[in-house]
Scaffold this active site. Sequence first.
Site, PDB file in Angstrom:
ATOM      1  N   PHE A  60     -50.612  -5.683  16.946  1.00  0.00           N
ATOM      2  CA  PHE A  60     -49.539  -4.857  17.490  1.00  0.00           C
ATOM      3  C   PHE A  60     -50.105  -4.052  18.648  1.00  0.00           C
ATOM      4  CE2 PHE A  60     -46.969  -1.035  17.932  1.00  0.00           C
ATOM      5  CZ  PHE A  60     -45.709  -1.592  18.048  1.00  0.00           C
ATOM      6  N   ASP A  64     -58.029  -2.205  21.054  1.00  0.00           N
ATOM      7  CA  ASP A  64     -56.886  -1.314  20.821  1.00  0.00           C
ATOM      8  C   ASP A  64     -57.215  -0.455  19.602  1.00  0.00           C
ATOM      9  OD1 ASP A  64     -54.548  -0.088  20.024  1.00  0.00           O
ATOM     10  OD2 ASP A  64     -53.266  -1.795  20.531  1.00  0.00           O
ATOM     11  N   LYS A  90     -52.136   8.158  19.165  1.00  0.00           N
ATOM     12  CA  LYS A  90     -51.924   8.609  17.785  1.00  0.00           C
ATOM     13  C   LYS A  90     -52.760   9.859  17.420  1.00  0.00           C
ATOM     14  CE  LYS A  90     -49.454   4.733  15.933  1.00  0.00           C
ATOM     15  NZ  LYS A  90     -49.535   3.360  16.393  1.00  0.00           N
TER      16      LYS A  90
HETATM   17  C1  LIG Z   1     -48.892   2.563  17.474  1.00  0.00           C
HETATM   18  C2  LIG Z   1     -49.687   1.518  18.148  1.00  0.00           C
HETATM   19  C3  LIG Z   1     -49.494   1.204  19.502  1.00  0.00           C
HETATM   20  C4  LIG Z   1     -48.370   1.793  20.321  1.00  0.00           C
HETATM   21  O1  LIG Z   1     -48.484   3.168  20.439  1.00  0.00           O
HETATM   22  P1  LIG Z   1     -47.200   3.993  20.975  1.00  0.00           P
HETATM   23  O2  LIG Z   1     -47.714   5.384  21.082  1.00  0.00           O
HETATM   24  O3  LIG Z   1     -46.119   3.828  19.966  1.00  0.00           O
HETATM   25  O4  LIG Z   1     -46.835   3.413  22.279  1.00  0.00           O
HETATM   26  C5  LIG Z   1     -50.343   0.282  20.082  1.00  0.00           C
HETATM   27  N1  LIG Z   1     -51.316  -0.307  19.376  1.00  0.00           N
HETATM   28  C6  LIG Z   1     -51.538  -0.025  18.081  1.00  0.00           C
HETATM   29  C7  LIG Z   1     -52.658  -0.685  17.370  1.00  0.00           C
HETATM   30  C8  LIG Z   1     -50.716   0.873  17.418  1.00  0.00           C
HETATM   31  O5  LIG Z   1     -50.904   1.108  16.120  1.00  0.00           O
END
Ligand SMILES: *Cc1c(COP(=O)(O)O)cnc(C)c1O
Length: 429
Positions: free
Chosen positions: A148, A233, A270
């Site tokens: 994701f 990520d 986050k």
């Molecule tokens: C939450 C998340 C995103 C997206 O972050 P947003 O602040 O919602 O744009 C991207 N990559 C990972 C792994 C995530 O958990």
Amino acid sequence: MKDIVPSPPPIVRNDVAAVQALFQQNVVPSYGRFDIVLSHGSGSYLYDITGRRYLDLGGGIAVSSLGHGHPAITEALVEQSRKVIHTSNYYYHEPQGRLAQALVSLIGPGKCFFCNSGVEANEGLFKLARKFGHDEGRFEVITTNNSFHGRTLAGIAATGQEKVKKGFDPMVPGFRQVPYNDLAAMRAALSPATAAIMVEGIQGEGGVMPASPDYLLGLRQLCDEKKLLLLMDSVQCGHFRTGRYQSFQRILEGVAGGEKFLPDGISMAKSLGGGFPIGAFWVRAPYADLLGPGSHGSTYGGSPLACAVALKILEVIQREKLEDNARQVGDYLKSGLQALAQKCPGVIQTVRGLGLMLGIELAPNIPNLPGDSSKSQAVRFANLLHAAGLLAIPAGAQIMRFLPPINLRQVEAEEGLKLIESVVARLAG
Ligand SMILES: *Cc1c(COP(=O)(O)O)cnc(C)c1O
């Protein structure tokens, strides 16, 4: 508690249905929401407008790193907002410089760019990859199945889940997915147009799936060999949640060559802001100046207010040794969940994760699981946890995630285990 928003006269206080009606009439229905209307929080607890208390083991999806109503965050917000909230990036200011310095010293030689969310951090890394490969006609970023990477057009193109792409074609070109934790598949997928690889250290939305040490080391070697950028990520799994600053550090602990491992780019968000919106990416030194003046930007990115909050969070994490706390309380929670899985294999199939990023995979067809059978098992299980007074986050149809504040106390983890056990025992019946 003093209300921040002036009391709205049309809504009868504590009327769940009235708030839900406001949403139904006025908010784009792009989210599946639970029937809970939250009011305020304190530490690891959230309260709904009827006064019910929930132990928050969801942490707003790994965001509320210091819990709710933390006085240090309030103080940083108040103090910095008195000074200056926003300047634009036409000018310098100290909080952004200091936050970049702090992140660079945590990760390694390189530089940081600031934005406002996780997907923007990834978007920045995608642009970095395109700039990096541009003169050789390389532009492609290979990602993994079940990954994701966010909800913008490039984010959904990068994400390895059909459900986020459905109805939004054509996809932004230049993204392909291969199975996760499969080095041979990654190697086979590379083309002359490939510029970068992006993976999560632990897949979050994909169901709390950690990368294997061999996979990470193999990806590094592959990227060196083929002159590709290795992008990680770390939006969900980063920022001390796993018991180390980055999940790859925890995964590679004690592994030969592990201490030297560094990707070329890391996206963050986050927990970085603890609930105040901020995202960032770090780029390793050789590539740190690829994005020159005018090549990338964000009006709000790295505002004095956002950076002051992120700096304060780092200070609290260091002072209170929350990295160690995430490891200890996380290990405690995990072994409790594993014991529960052993006791009730008909409800919990497996337990995965590191530190305070944990997931339980539900058994395929739990016979006594109540609720609307058109809803996934994970959603129905979440509803039971909510009724027991605990918040957790579903991932896919079968997995429940625990992503609590990293200052979660042992007694709170214990309370959480009891609440989860009460639900699981009833289902195992
Ligand atoms: C939450 C998340 C995103 C997206 O972050 P947003 O602040 O919602 O744009 C991207 N990559 C990972 C792994 C995530 O958990």
